[in-house]
Design a protein around this motif. Structure first.
Motif, PDB file in Angstrom:
ATOM      1  N   ALA A   1      -8.215  -4.277  39.896  1.00 30.10           N
ATOM      2  CA  ALA A   1      -8.184  -5.135  41.080  1.00 30.10           C
ATOM      3  C   ALA A   1      -7.986  -6.584  40.664  1.00 30.10           C
ATOM      4  CB  ALA A   1      -9.466  -4.991  41.890  1.00 30.10           C
ATOM      5  N   LYS A   2      -7.492  -7.357  41.614  1.00 30.37           N
ATOM      6  CA  LYS A   2      -7.238  -8.780  41.395  1.00 30.37           C
ATOM      7  C   LYS A   2      -8.547  -9.546  41.395  1.00 30.37           C
ATOM      8  CE  LYS A   2      -4.486 -12.544  43.275  1.00 30.37           C
ATOM      9  NZ  LYS A   2      -5.341 -13.518  43.891  1.00 30.37           N
ATOM     10  N   VAL A   3      -8.577 -10.600  40.618  1.00 32.95           N
ATOM     11  CA  VAL A   3      -9.715 -11.512  40.567  1.00 32.95           C
ATOM     12  C   VAL A   3      -9.292 -12.790  41.274  1.00 32.95           C
ATOM     13  CG1 VAL A   3     -11.166 -12.867  39.026  1.00 32.95           C
ATOM     14  CG2 VAL A   3     -10.561 -10.527  38.423  1.00 32.95           C
ATOM     15  N   GLY A   4     -10.123 -13.259  42.199  1.00 30.30           N
ATOM     16  CA  GLY A   4      -9.817 -14.492  42.908  1.00 30.30           C
ATOM     17  C   GLY A   4      -9.527 -14.248  44.378  1.00 30.30           C
ATOM     18  N   PHE A   5      -8.822 -15.189  44.979  1.00 22.19           N
ATOM     19  CA  PHE A   5      -8.508 -15.162  46.401  1.00 22.19           C
ATOM     20  C   PHE A   5      -7.678 -13.928  46.748  1.00 22.19           C
ATOM     21  CE2 PHE A   5      -6.235 -16.468  50.232  1.00 22.19           C
ATOM     22  CZ  PHE A   5      -7.248 -17.052  50.976  1.00 22.19           C
ATOM     23  N   SER A   6      -8.036 -13.232  47.813  1.00 23.83           N
ATOM     24  CA  SER A   6      -7.348 -12.010  48.213  1.00 23.83           C
ATOM     25  C   SER A   6      -6.406 -12.283  49.379  1.00 23.83           C
ATOM     26  CB  SER A   6      -8.366 -10.939  48.610  1.00 23.83           C
ATOM     27  OG  SER A   6      -7.696  -9.788  49.058  1.00 23.83           O
ATOM     28  N   TRP A   7      -5.124 -12.369  49.076  1.00 27.77           N
ATOM     29  CA  TRP A   7      -4.133 -12.589  50.132  1.00 27.77           C
ATOM     30  C   TRP A   7      -4.024 -11.377  51.037  1.00 27.77           C
ATOM     31  CZ3 TRP A   7      -2.325 -17.219  51.229  1.00 27.77           C
ATOM     32  CH2 TRP A   7      -2.429 -18.208  50.251  1.00 27.77           C
ATOM     33  N   THR A   8      -4.238 -10.187  50.504  1.00 28.63           N
ATOM     34  CA  THR A   8      -4.167  -8.995  51.351  1.00 28.63           C
ATOM     35  C   THR A   8      -5.276  -8.991  52.394  1.00 28.63           C
ATOM     36  OG1 THR A   8      -5.371  -7.752  49.661  1.00 28.63           O
ATOM     37  CG2 THR A   8      -2.986  -7.537  49.678  1.00 28.63           C
ATOM     38  N   VAL A   9      -6.470  -9.432  52.033  1.00 26.73           N
ATOM     39  CA  VAL A   9      -7.558  -9.514  53.009  1.00 26.73           C
ATOM     40  C   VAL A   9      -7.270 -10.613  54.025  1.00 26.73           C
ATOM     41  CG1 VAL A   9     -10.014 -10.013  53.321  1.00 26.73           C
ATOM     42  CG2 VAL A   9      -9.291  -8.518  51.482  1.00 26.73           C
ATOM     43  N   LEU A  10      -6.640 -11.695  53.596  1.00 27.86           N
ATOM     44  CA  LEU A  10      -6.303 -12.762  54.535  1.00 27.86           C
ATOM     45  C   LEU A  10      -5.377 -12.242  55.641  1.00 27.86           C
ATOM     46  CD1 LEU A  10      -6.474 -15.792  55.283  1.00 27.86           C
ATOM     47  CD2 LEU A  10      -4.403 -16.105  53.937  1.00 27.86           C
ATOM     48  N   TRP A  11      -4.387 -11.434  55.275  1.00 28.62           N
ATOM     49  CA  TRP A  11      -3.416 -10.968  56.258  1.00 28.62           C
ATOM     50  C   TRP A  11      -3.816  -9.671  56.945  1.00 28.62           C
ATOM     51  CZ3 TRP A  11      -0.902 -14.901  57.542  1.00 28.62           C
ATOM     52  CH2 TRP A  11      -0.481 -15.833  56.611  1.00 28.62           C
ATOM     53  N   PHE A  12      -4.531  -8.786  56.247  1.00 28.49           N
ATOM     54  CA  PHE A  12      -4.829  -7.471  56.812  1.00 28.49           C
ATOM     55  C   PHE A  12      -6.317  -7.233  57.053  1.00 28.49           C
ATOM     56  CE2 PHE A  12      -0.913  -6.969  54.266  1.00 28.49           C
ATOM     57  CZ  PHE A  12      -0.041  -6.768  55.316  1.00 28.49           C
ATOM     58  N   ASN A  13      -7.158  -8.192  56.746  1.00 30.47           N
ATOM     59  CA  ASN A  13      -8.589  -8.225  57.019  1.00 30.47           C
ATOM     60  C   ASN A  13      -9.292  -6.901  56.712  1.00 30.47           C
ATOM     61  OD1 ASN A  13     -10.976  -9.365  57.676  1.00 30.47           O
ATOM     62  ND2 ASN A  13     -10.539  -9.696  59.820  1.00 30.47           N
ATOM     63  N   LEU A  14      -9.778  -6.188  57.694  1.00 28.32           N
ATOM     64  CA  LEU A  14     -10.632  -5.023  57.467  1.00 28.32           C
ATOM     65  C   LEU A  14      -9.880  -3.774  57.032  1.00 28.32           C
ATOM     66  CD1 LEU A  14     -13.048  -5.473  60.483  1.00 28.32           C
ATOM     67  CD2 LEU A  14     -13.428  -6.104  58.106  1.00 28.32           C
ATOM     68  N   ILE A  15      -8.575  -3.810  56.990  1.00 26.07           N
ATOM     69  CA  ILE A  15      -7.807  -2.646  56.539  1.00 26.07           C
ATOM     70  C   ILE A  15      -7.915  -2.478  55.024  1.00 26.07           C
ATOM     71  CG2 ILE A  15      -5.476  -1.683  56.390  1.00 26.07           C
ATOM     72  CD1 ILE A  15      -4.906  -3.011  59.073  1.00 26.07           C
ATOM     73  N   VAL A  16      -8.070  -3.567  54.294  1.00 29.04           N
ATOM     74  CA  VAL A  16      -8.095  -3.516  52.826  1.00 29.04           C
ATOM     75  C   VAL A  16      -9.250  -2.661  52.299  1.00 29.04           C
ATOM     76  CG1 VAL A  16      -8.260  -4.891  50.716  1.00 29.04           C
ATOM     77  CG2 VAL A  16      -6.873  -5.694  52.634  1.00 29.04           C
ATOM     78  N   PRO A  17     -10.511  -2.881  52.736  1.00 26.33           N
ATOM     79  CA  PRO A  17     -11.566  -2.004  52.223  1.00 26.33           C
ATOM     80  C   PRO A  17     -11.375  -0.544  52.627  1.00 26.33           C
ATOM     81  CG  PRO A  17     -12.493  -3.670  53.714  1.00 26.33           C
ATOM     82  CD  PRO A  17     -11.045  -3.959  53.543  1.00 26.33           C
ATOM     83  N   ILE A  18     -10.714  -0.283  53.737  1.00 24.79           N
ATOM     84  CA  ILE A  18     -10.454   1.110  54.130  1.00 24.79           C
ATOM     85  C   ILE A  18      -9.511   1.757  53.123  1.00 24.79           C
ATOM     86  CG2 ILE A  18      -9.356   2.567  55.875  1.00 24.79           C
ATOM     87  CD1 ILE A  18     -10.412   0.539  57.970  1.00 24.79           C
ATOM     88  N   PHE A  19      -8.425   1.070  52.753  1.00 26.30           N
ATOM     89  CA  PHE A  19      -7.484   1.632  51.782  1.00 26.30           C
ATOM     90  C   PHE A  19      -8.099   1.766  50.396  1.00 26.30           C
ATOM     91  CE2 PHE A  19      -3.959   0.373  54.718  1.00 26.30           C
ATOM     92  CZ  PHE A  19      -3.458   1.652  54.874  1.00 26.30           C
ATOM     93  N   ARG A  20      -9.026   0.878  50.039  1.00 27.42           N
ATOM     94  CA  ARG A  20      -9.680   0.973  48.732  1.00 27.42           C
ATOM     95  C   ARG A  20     -10.829   1.981  48.738  1.00 27.42           C
ATOM     96  NH1 ARG A  20     -10.397  -5.104  46.219  1.00 27.42           N
ATOM     97  NH2 ARG A  20      -8.187  -5.574  45.973  1.00 27.42           N
ATOM     98  N   GLY A  21     -11.191   2.497  49.900  1.00 26.59           N
ATOM     99  CA  GLY A  21     -12.330   3.407  49.990  1.00 26.59           C
ATOM    100  C   GLY A  21     -13.644   2.685  49.756  1.00 26.59           C
ATOM    101  N   ASP A  22     -13.679   1.418  50.085  1.00 23.22           N
ATOM    102  CA  ASP A  22     -14.842   0.560  49.850  1.00 23.22           C
ATOM    103  C   ASP A  22     -15.670   0.479  51.137  1.00 23.22           C
ATOM    104  OD1 ASP A  22     -16.575  -1.252  48.749  1.00 23.22           O
ATOM    105  OD2 ASP A  22     -15.195  -2.951  48.883  1.00 23.22           O
ATOM    106  N   TRP A  23     -16.334   1.590  51.477  1.00 22.90           N
ATOM    107  CA  TRP A  23     -17.038   1.709  52.751  1.00 22.90           C
ATOM    108  C   TRP A  23     -18.226   0.770  52.841  1.00 22.90           C
ATOM    109  CZ3 TRP A  23     -13.448   3.666  55.302  1.00 22.90           C
ATOM    110  CH2 TRP A  23     -12.646   4.670  54.771  1.00 22.90           C
ATOM    111  N   TYR A  24     -18.907   0.537  51.748  1.00 25.45           N
ATOM    112  CA  TYR A  24     -20.075  -0.350  51.755  1.00 25.45           C
ATOM    113  C   TYR A  24     -19.685  -1.767  52.201  1.00 25.45           C
ATOM    114  CZ  TYR A  24     -23.934  -3.163  50.008  1.00 25.45           C
ATOM    115  OH  TYR A  24     -24.965  -4.060  49.907  1.00 25.45           O
TER     116      TYR A  24
END
Length: 138
Positions: free
Chosen positions: A36-59
């Protein structure tokens, strides 16, 4: 395969493929690997709550949703409709910026709590330099 990145010591990807210099590789005892990337997450900026869903990061998804719901319920308790619509717009932008700045830190910290450790010295140095690695693991 020629390494497209400047330093040639980052062949941490699957089957020895190179990873970008701002990415870290972590591994657990079962051999599961996460990159995974270290630092600012551009994917979270544009896709917000979809990113943890795709990563399986339910917590972290539940943490983010819980905090957003609490704040938004507080906003809905404001007295007038004009204030509510303005506050919702500001809150939406603010949450996108906050989660984009914090999500990768939250993701790595949760992986460390689940038993993941840096896979290579380069990843360990990168995670230590940016403050993602807890002091107990340094």
């Amino acid at each position: 395969m020629q390494n497209p990145f400047q330093n040639g010591d980052n062949n941490e990807g699957p089957n020895g493929l190179p990873v970008p210099p701002n990415y870290a590789t972590v591994k657990n005892e079962n051999g599961d690997v996460r990159i995974a990337k270290v630092g600012f997450s551009w994917t979270v900026l544009w896709f917000n709550l979809i990113v943890p869903i795709f990563r399986g990061d339910w917590y972290n998804l539940l943490c983010m949703v819980g905090i957003e719901m609490g704040v938004l319920f507080g906003i809905y308790s404001l007295p007038t409709n004009n204030m509510v619509s303005y506050a919702m717009s500001v809150a939406s932008v603010a949450f996108n910026l906050v989660w984009a700045g914090l999500y990768n830190l939250m993701y790595f910290r949760h992986l460390f709590n689940r038993g993941f450790k840096p896979a290579t010295d380069r990843s360990k140095e990168l995670l230590t330099r940016v403050g993602y690695l807890p002091k107990a693991m340094r």
